[in-house]
Enzyme design. Structure first.
Site, mmCIF file in Angstrom:
data_model
loop_
_atom_site.group_PDB
_atom_site.id
_atom_site.type_symbol
_atom_site.label_atom_id
_atom_site.label_comp_id
_atom_site.label_asym_id
_atom_site.label_seq_id
_atom_site.Cartn_x
_atom_site.Cartn_y
_atom_site.Cartn_z
ATOM 1 N N ASP A 175 0.860 -1.187 0.000
ATOM 2 C CA ASP A 175 0.000 0.000 0.000
ATOM 3 C C ASP A 175 0.897 1.238 0.000
ATOM 4 O O ASP A 175 1.733 1.390 0.888
ATOM 5 C CB ASP A 175 -0.886 -0.056 1.261
ATOM 6 N N ASP A 218 -3.012 2.286 -6.019
ATOM 7 C CA ASP A 218 -1.902 2.313 -5.063
ATOM 8 C C ASP A 218 -1.837 1.072 -4.178
ATOM 9 O O ASP A 218 -1.154 1.076 -3.182
ATOM 10 C CB ASP A 218 -1.974 3.575 -4.206
ATOM 11 N N GLU A 219 -2.579 0.027 -4.539
ATOM 12 C CA GLU A 219 -2.552 -1.182 -3.703
ATOM 13 C C GLU A 219 -2.380 -2.422 -4.576
ATOM 14 O O GLU A 219 -2.993 -2.517 -5.630
ATOM 15 C CB GLU A 219 -3.880 -1.347 -2.956
#
Lengths: 87, 419
Positions: free
Chosen positions: B12, B114-115
């Site tokens: 993350d 973003d993960e």
């Protein structure tokens, strides 16, 4: 060295593999005159990929106004722009 | 086949949008690191699209929340720095990160921009120590790409995701099943994935405040009040989750939709129809791109006093023609609109079926073959020369964009609530 991040006009040559080699550049002074700087020596180069944005970084050495100075220039691949990053 | 002793990483990016903008600025000679001062990424405050998209950790200390208007954020912190979003940079940063991750395992699920979930099944002989590997990946991203990430390690995706959220930034956490009681149960229940602002008050009413309370609650009672969702979150609270790390994040497309919040109040029928048309242009292009036709068209709108309503209609024959969908959308709109000013318009196409065959109908009012060739030609031109290459003349000098909706031209990894 201090960060200046100034856009510059560059004369460079590229190898067959597309790797740039800077030769000389000029910067616009405050009175709109030009200063031409010939790159005497490239001390080291590396690529950086910060935030996925590729740049070639050159640490160079030149005689600027009679004084030998070390500085860093960068070439941004996505925009084909050169900047004088640190001097 | 899902084995019981899997190793899953969840990566993350810490304050993703803000970190990426900050690193980009530093690379271009900016001396201020946005991550170190109260700052937010937000829309353009001059147009009405101004909300906080991401915040720095110092901005969080002022109580600024993601999603709140820039105006109220600025009231909380007067020296707040606001930077506009740069979606192409975010996609580039995200791609660069995934490229690095791919060097470690081929099993990667891009959960959002973003993960990522990484599956290390069958790599016991390559990576002896997973903690060491996590530190290596984390440090490598920081060194090469300049931003920091949190890594969560566990045996399933849910626990890995909770682990990466434990303490930020630039940290590695583990949350194996034997650590649930100690590390996950004391957390407030709203930190659990899938417990949002709708579920939270219901749980609080049942005297559930921590994840531990939820885990130890009677599942039958939860099922009675929250239906299947109650069972799902009870399982999550007990760390039970066994979905696979899918290379394709989206399981199956059930519908294609588009919506926009207009920068002015739409007050007349003609403008509303134009906004609908521009939304249909992009949505139907995506529909055709998927090789699908839709049978259900629905239109939703939000008035300036934030009242929502929507209307839908089943078509006689499935279609993917821009003209036909747009006409249905106009009719639906005319039937529901009561003349009040509109802030938000949306179009949603569902009940998809393959566009491989087309059932001709006596009731078709147009030459379907001809219109499908036209749509195909327009799509091809737009793909090659950009969305602005061809547009409908109605949009000339109208100030409206001929195609609306979507984040950027590139494929933007969207968020989903399914692990």
């Amino acid at each position: 060295m201090k960060v200046v991040a100034k856009p510059i006009e560059m004369a460079a040559w590229f190898t067959r593999d597309g790797i740039p080699h800077p030769i000389k550049f000029r910067i616009v002074n405050e009175d709109e005159s030009y200063t031409v700087i010939k790159i005497d020596k490239i001390i080291c180069t590396h690529t950086e990929k910060l935030a996925g944005n590729c740049m070639y970084v050159f640490r160079c050495q030149s005689v600027v106004e009679g004084i030998e100075r070390i500085f860093e220039i960068k070439y941004e691949i996505s925009t084909c722009r050169w900047i004088l990053f640190k001097i | 086949m899902v084995s019981s002793n899997r190793i899953i990483f969840h990566i993350d990016v810490n304050s993703a949008y803000l970190s990426w903008t900050s690193v980009y600025n530093l690379q271009h000679g900016d001396t201020l690191d946005l991550r170190m001062v109260p700052s937010v990424v937000g829309g353009d405050p001059r147009s009405r699209h101004g909300i906080v998209l991401a915040k720095s950790i110092p901005a969080k200390k002022y109580g600024i929340q993601t999603g709140e208007p820039l105006f109220s954020a600025r009231q909380k912190c007067r020296d707040l720095i606001i930077v506009p979003p740069m979606y192409d940079l975010y996609i580039r940063s995200s791609n660069a990160m995934v490229e690095i991750l791919r060097e470690y395992t081929p099993y990667i699920q891009r959960f959002s921009i973003d993960e990522c979930f990484l599956d290390f099944a069958g790599t016991e002989n390559i990576y002896k120590d997973y903690i060491e590997l996590a530190y290596k990946i984390k440090d490598r991203i920081r060194e090469d790409l300049g931003f920091t990430v949190n890594v969560g390690i566990s045996t399933n995706k849910l626990l890995a995701k909770v682990a990466s959220d434990l303490e930020k930034p630039d940290k590695v956490h583990t949350l194996f099943p034997h650590e649930i009681r100690e590390k996950m149960w004391p957390l407030p229940v709203e930190n659990l994935f899938m417990v949002g602002r709708a579920t939270l008050p219901k749980l609080n009413k049942m005297n559930i405040y921590t994840i531990g309370d939820l885990a130890n609650h009677d599942v039958e009672i939860l099922k009675a009040s929250l239906k299947s969702h109650g069972v799902l979150i009870w399982n999550y609270a007990n760390g039970i989750e066994d979905s696979e790390v899918r290379s394709c994040n989206l399981p199956e497309v059930k519908g294609v939709g588009n919506s926009t919040t207009t920068s002015f109040d739409v007050a007349d029928r003609k403008t509303a129809h134009m906004v609908l048309l521009s939304l249909v242009e992009t949505a139907s292009m995506r529909l055709r791109n998927l090789g699908n036709c839709c049978r259900l068209v629905s239109v939703s709108l939000k008035t300036s006093s934030f009242v929502n309503y929507s209307h839908q209609r089943k078509l006689l024959t499935p279609t993917n023609s821009t003209r036909k969908i747009a006409e249905t959308a106009y009719n639906l709109f005319d039937e529901i609109w009561r003349g009040e000013p509109i802030r938000h318009l949306g179009v949603y196409l569902s009940e998809l079926c393959s566009s491989e065959f087309y059932q001709i109908s006596f009731l078709d009012d147009e030459d379907t073959e001809k219109s499908s060739r036209l749509d195909k030609a327009i799509d091809a031109i737009r793909l090659k020369y950009g969305p602005k290459a061809v547009m409908r003349s109605v949009f000339l000098h109208s100030g409206l964009k001929p195609m609306m909706g979507g984040v950027t031209e590139d494929d933007y990894p969207v968020m989903t609530s399914m692990l």
